[in-house]
Design a protein around this motif. Sequence first.
Motif, PDB file in Angstrom:
ATOM      1  N   GLU A  95      53.692  28.736 -48.895  1.00 44.15           N
ATOM      2  CA  GLU A  95      53.906  29.075 -50.295  1.00 44.15           C
ATOM      3  C   GLU A  95      53.182  28.045 -51.141  1.00 44.15           C
ATOM      4  N   GLY A  96      52.319  28.517 -52.039  1.00 42.21           N
ATOM      5  CA  GLY A  96      51.551  27.592 -52.855  1.00 42.21           C
ATOM      6  C   GLY A  96      50.507  28.317 -53.685  1.00 42.21           C
ATOM      7  N   PRO A  97      49.678  27.582 -54.421  1.00 43.37           N
ATOM      8  CA  PRO A  97      48.631  28.209 -55.251  1.00 43.37           C
ATOM      9  C   PRO A  97      47.541  28.827 -54.377  1.00 43.37           C
ATOM     10  N   ALA A  98      46.817  29.766 -54.953  1.00 41.36           N
ATOM     11  CA  ALA A  98      45.794  30.493 -54.203  1.00 41.36           C
ATOM     12  C   ALA A  98      44.724  29.575 -53.641  1.00 41.36           C
ATOM     13  N   ASN A  99      44.370  28.520 -54.406  1.00 44.12           N
ATOM     14  CA  ASN A  99      43.282  27.660 -53.925  1.00 44.12           C
ATOM     15  C   ASN A  99      43.709  26.771 -52.741  1.00 44.12           C
ATOM     16  N   MET A 100      44.973  26.828 -52.390  1.00 46.63           N
ATOM     17  CA  MET A 100      45.420  26.085 -51.193  1.00 46.63           C
ATOM     18  C   MET A 100      44.753  26.646 -49.945  1.00 46.63           C
ATOM     19  N   LEU A 101      44.481  27.981 -49.944  1.00 47.60           N
ATOM     20  CA  LEU A 101      43.868  28.610 -48.777  1.00 47.60           C
ATOM     21  C   LEU A 101      42.521  27.980 -48.450  1.00 47.60           C
TER      22      LEU A 101
ATOM     23  N   LEU B 126      40.278  22.299 -41.813  1.00 45.49           N
ATOM     24  CA  LEU B 126      39.998  22.597 -40.406  1.00 45.49           C
ATOM     25  C   LEU B 126      38.550  22.287 -40.061  1.00 45.49           C
ATOM     26  N   LYS B 127      37.653  22.627 -41.001  1.00 43.28           N
ATOM     27  CA  LYS B 127      36.243  22.355 -40.750  1.00 43.28           C
ATOM     28  C   LYS B 127      35.975  20.853 -40.734  1.00 43.28           C
ATOM     29  N   LYS B 128      36.601  20.141 -41.678  1.00 43.85           N
ATOM     30  CA  LYS B 128      36.400  18.697 -41.783  1.00 43.85           C
ATOM     31  C   LYS B 128      36.891  17.981 -40.515  1.00 43.85           C
ATOM     32  N   LYS B 129      37.981  18.502 -39.951  1.00 41.59           N
ATOM     33  CA  LYS B 129      38.549  17.874 -38.758  1.00 41.59           C
ATOM     34  C   LYS B 129      37.931  18.419 -37.485  1.00 41.59           C
ATOM     35  N   GLN B 130      36.891  19.248 -37.650  1.00 39.37           N
ATOM     36  CA  GLN B 130      36.133  19.797 -36.504  1.00 39.37           C
ATOM     37  C   GLN B 130      37.049  20.508 -35.499  1.00 39.37           C
ATOM     38  N   PHE B 131      37.956  21.303 -36.061  1.00 37.25           N
ATOM     39  CA  PHE B 131      38.883  22.078 -35.234  1.00 37.25           C
ATOM     40  C   PHE B 131      38.104  23.117 -34.440  1.00 37.25           C
ATOM     41  N   THR B 132      38.303  23.147 -33.122  1.00 40.68           N
ATOM     42  CA  THR B 132      37.517  24.045 -32.256  1.00 40.68           C
ATOM     43  C   THR B 132      38.224  25.340 -31.933  1.00 40.68           C
ATOM     44  N   GLY B 133      39.528  25.405 -32.275  1.00 41.80           N
ATOM     45  CA  GLY B 133      40.295  26.598 -31.959  1.00 41.80           C
ATOM     46  C   GLY B 133      40.221  27.643 -33.051  1.00 41.80           C
ATOM     47  N   ALA B 134      41.231  28.535 -33.060  1.00 33.35           N
ATOM     48  CA  ALA B 134      41.307  29.609 -34.046  1.00 33.35           C
ATOM     49  C   ALA B 134      42.525  29.410 -34.935  1.00 33.35           C
ATOM     50  N   GLY B 135      42.378  29.804 -36.205  1.00 40.83           N
ATOM     51  CA  GLY B 135      43.491  29.702 -37.134  1.00 40.83           C
ATOM     52  C   GLY B 135      43.553  30.893 -38.058  1.00 40.83           C
ATOM     53  N   PHE B 136      44.786  31.341 -38.359  1.00 41.12           N
ATOM     54  CA  PHE B 136      44.985  32.433 -39.337  1.00 41.12           C
ATOM     55  C   PHE B 136      46.064  31.968 -40.302  1.00 41.12           C
ATOM     56  N   MET B 137      45.686  31.771 -41.585  1.00 35.29           N
ATOM     57  CA  MET B 137      46.598  31.222 -42.579  1.00 35.29           C
ATOM     58  C   MET B 137      46.893  32.263 -43.648  1.00 35.29           C
ATOM     59  N   ILE B 138      48.153  32.296 -44.086  1.00 36.42           N
ATOM     60  CA  ILE B 138      48.604  33.192 -45.152  1.00 36.42           C
ATOM     61  C   ILE B 138      49.199  32.310 -46.243  1.00 36.42           C
ATOM     62  N   VAL B 139      48.671  32.423 -47.464  1.00 38.99           N
ATOM     63  CA  VAL B 139      49.207  31.682 -48.607  1.00 38.99           C
ATOM     64  C   VAL B 139      49.798  32.691 -49.588  1.00 38.99           C
ATOM     65  N   ASP B 140      51.112  32.550 -49.859  1.00 39.41           N
ATOM     66  CA  ASP B 140      51.808  33.431 -50.801  1.00 39.41           C
ATOM     67  C   ASP B 140      51.941  32.686 -52.124  1.00 39.41           C
ATOM     68  N   ASP B 141      51.209  33.166 -53.160  1.00 36.90           N
ATOM     69  CA  ASP B 141      51.251  32.475 -54.460  1.00 36.90           C
ATOM     70  C   ASP B 141      52.253  33.095 -55.422  1.00 36.90           C
ATOM     71  N   GLY B 142      53.094  34.015 -54.884  1.00 35.66           N
ATOM     72  CA  GLY B 142      54.112  34.637 -55.712  1.00 35.66           C
ATOM     73  C   GLY B 142      53.714  35.989 -56.248  1.00 35.66           C
ATOM     74  N   SER B 143      52.434  36.324 -56.145  1.00 34.80           N
ATOM     75  CA  SER B 143      51.996  37.636 -56.636  1.00 34.80           C
ATOM     76  C   SER B 143      51.255  38.427 -55.556  1.00 34.80           C
TER      77      SER B 143
END
Length: 941
Positions: free
Chosen positions: A848-854, A861-878
């Motif tokens: 839960e947070g502002p849209a630009n959190m996504l 993830l890119k900065k930390k050179q994450f090699t796996g997969a990620g799927f993130m959902i950010v709910d901004d209330g709308s």
Amino acid sequence: MTANEIRQSFFDFFKEQKHTVVPSASLLPQSPGLLFTNAGMNQFVPYFLGTEKAPYDPPRATDTQKCIRAGGKHNDLDDVGYDTYHHTMFEMLGNWSFGDYFKPEAIQWSWDLIVERWGFPAERLYASVYRPDKSLGDPSEFDQEAYDLWAKLFKSKGLDPVKHVVDGNKADNFWMMGETGPCGPCSELHVDLTPNGDSEGKLVNMDSDLCIEIWNLVFIQYNAEADGTFRNLPAKHVDTGMGFERVCSIYQGTNGFKDFSKKPTNYATDVFTPLFAKLEEISGKKYQDIYPESVEVDKSILSQEMKEAIAFRVIADHIRTLSFSIADGIQPGNTGRNYVLRRILRRAVRYGRTLGFTGDSLFLTQLVDTLVDQMQHIFPEMGTRREAIKETLTREEESFNRTLDRGLGIFDKEAGKGKISGDFAFELYDTYGFPIDLTELLCQERKLEIDMAGFEKRMDEARTLSQASQKKTIVRALDISSDVETEFTGYDEDSSEAKVLEIYESGDALLVITDRSPYYVEMGGQLGDKGILTPFKDGEFGTAIEVNSVQRIGQAIAHEIPKSEIQVGDTVALTVEVKRRRRIESHHTATHLLHWALHEVVSPDATQQGSLVTTDRLRFDFTSGALTPKQISEIEIKVNEKIAENSGVFYNEVPHADVKNRKDIMQFFGDKYGEMVRVVQIGGNELGLDGYAMELCGGTHLDNTSDIGIFKIKSESAIASGVRRIEAACGVAAYDWARSIAEKNAHEEEELRAKLDTINTGFKAVGAEEVHYPEEARIMSAMLAAGTFDQLNTVFNNSLKHIQGLRDTVTAADKKLKKAQAGAAAAMADAALVELLEKGGNIAEIFEGPANMLQELLNGLKKKQFTGAGFMIVDDGSRLHLGAFCGADAQASGLQAGKLIQELGPIAGGKGGGKPDQARGAAPERDKASDLLAAAQAKLS
């Protein structure tokens, strides 16, 4: 004879015949149906129609009229430079009779001047007379009277009239002002220029430059009716036009009629040679008087010498057209006559390249002094407007030079394709300012086809705008005519007793003409009056009748009223609507003060181009560059200072001859003034003609400036290149306008403060400092209703500053919030990722947070050179904001971020996509967030 001597000789001859020499009319025509003044008769139309009486005694006139034929029906532009006699601008010498003499005198005098005084060889002259073709329904009969008069003159020189008097058809020898209106037969004088003078009239009206028409005598004796019939006019008129440059060409080109071995050319006369000499000086090239075989020549095979000769002629012709037009206040622009001028100027600049002029040097301005010095003795406006001409030409030439070379460069590339498409021609027009005739010229020089149909398709919208200023109007004689001369009493009174002299039906209304009237008829930009007409019978006033409008019929004032029992001979009281008249007068007097202030603050060359005065505003158009805020403020202050001085406004009727050369009395070249003129004077002594603002004006005005109240400029803007427009309001109208702006600003302030409250809520959410803007001190209503100018201006300007400050504050706060939210989102994302990455493996999570959190999560993830997969959902209330990330190992296993979004997004009604490593999307169904998360976890497990 020199050109000046020929012109003066023409004037002198007709002065001997008791003609009044009148100045040329402006090139800006009075008729809305004309682009430019294109004939000598234009300024005399009211005399022919009978709406005005010719002010000459006897009613005869002679003049030289500057004319332009470029654009519209009369267009000689394409032929200029390629033959010996076509021009875009030329002088038309003429003599005129307004119901005085007719055919016998006109024909005899033309012979006396041409043959007896100037010495034209009679054997080389041919006169054409009108012979109708009845099988084609041509009007009228054979002009036997003109034939007999010419025949007698030719016989007197031992010449056969059968050869020298030639029949002419309707197209060549019957003149019509329009589809209806005054018309009549004409006779033309043609000169045989063949070496031996032996054409025997066979070249008359055959478009040959070896037999040229030099004088057209029009005999206006009929009125063309709407039903196609022709009736005799009660008064018959004479209208003649002589081609000045053609006469100079023949006289000078034949050494006074002694040598016809060389074909005469207008360009070899002293009308043009001074300009050629100046062009030779600044270009370093030599003019050669050589011509192609015809105007239809293949331009791709012309020699360099021929191209340069044509360029000399085109530039010399075009600088005349441009300079004379600008002197009359016509500016190059984007529509109508203004665009015609811009086309001509850009055509001249393009031909300048042929003579070696580049964009680094301006050449048109260098020709102005030569032309002005040559012409100002006969056209004084050229000297007065010398600097304005230079400034306009400099601005326009500099502007076109910036795009011309680039446009020529891309044209050369496109030319390699063998054809110019309509789309490309439009691009040259729209992006590089190339008039289509310039593009056509470039194509002709390279023998290229051009898709004009495609160009026209792209130009439909622009053509509609252009044609709006060229709509055809039919000039016709009025259905109603009157010999009444109504005495105008409106300068001194608002109500007058009058006697009804004539009544005419006009549809459902009556036009009532009286012996006197206080009603002002719309003219000079001032609206006409409205009011009431009250019958007076048997010592009692009857029921007042509304006067809806007034119009002028000749010298009579006609009052339009509903049909009533009013009869000729009745006595009536005519009363204007006083409140309406005063508000109009307030704006008219303020217009004179504005004109004066413009000269004081901006420049004496700020020349009026048009005006309008109504009950609630004034509009004033003038030549100038854009005004600065400081200049606008200074103008307002100066006008309001003069209002506060309570200066008297006086009217003086004086002979025009006494004031026409006074530079302190504003008068407008091209306007027609009678023998007596009315000077409106502000300030000074009542009969002293010593005011600070004085103009020739026939409108009505206040008695003193204090009655204006206040003056406030509403806007200043461009309406054409080099032409500005000021709109302003006075008195009650100014207060009303100020209140309307204040109300609009108050509504906007409510909206802006609501937006600022929302922004501050966002600041609270991220722990940032809120932004506030002070409340405005409420505008005192009294100051917007009856305050002084200084009070109103101070409050009004403070209000404008306040609302602009609030706008700026809200804009800055919004940017600050976005930055703060981005920082907060980055911090939230960093904290969340630390915990998630510690767990190891693929990531599927909801936040839960502002849209630009996504985006911050994906960046993390890119900065930390994450090699796996990620799927993130950010709910901004709308809504749900979706993000997928696939590092190297995840992609090696077959996972792609874009496909994850496309596959999972629809679960919550969403969509999106992206690259294999990162992708984004959005979904509106927030209640499906848990289902979407479960599916993502299953996909990435």
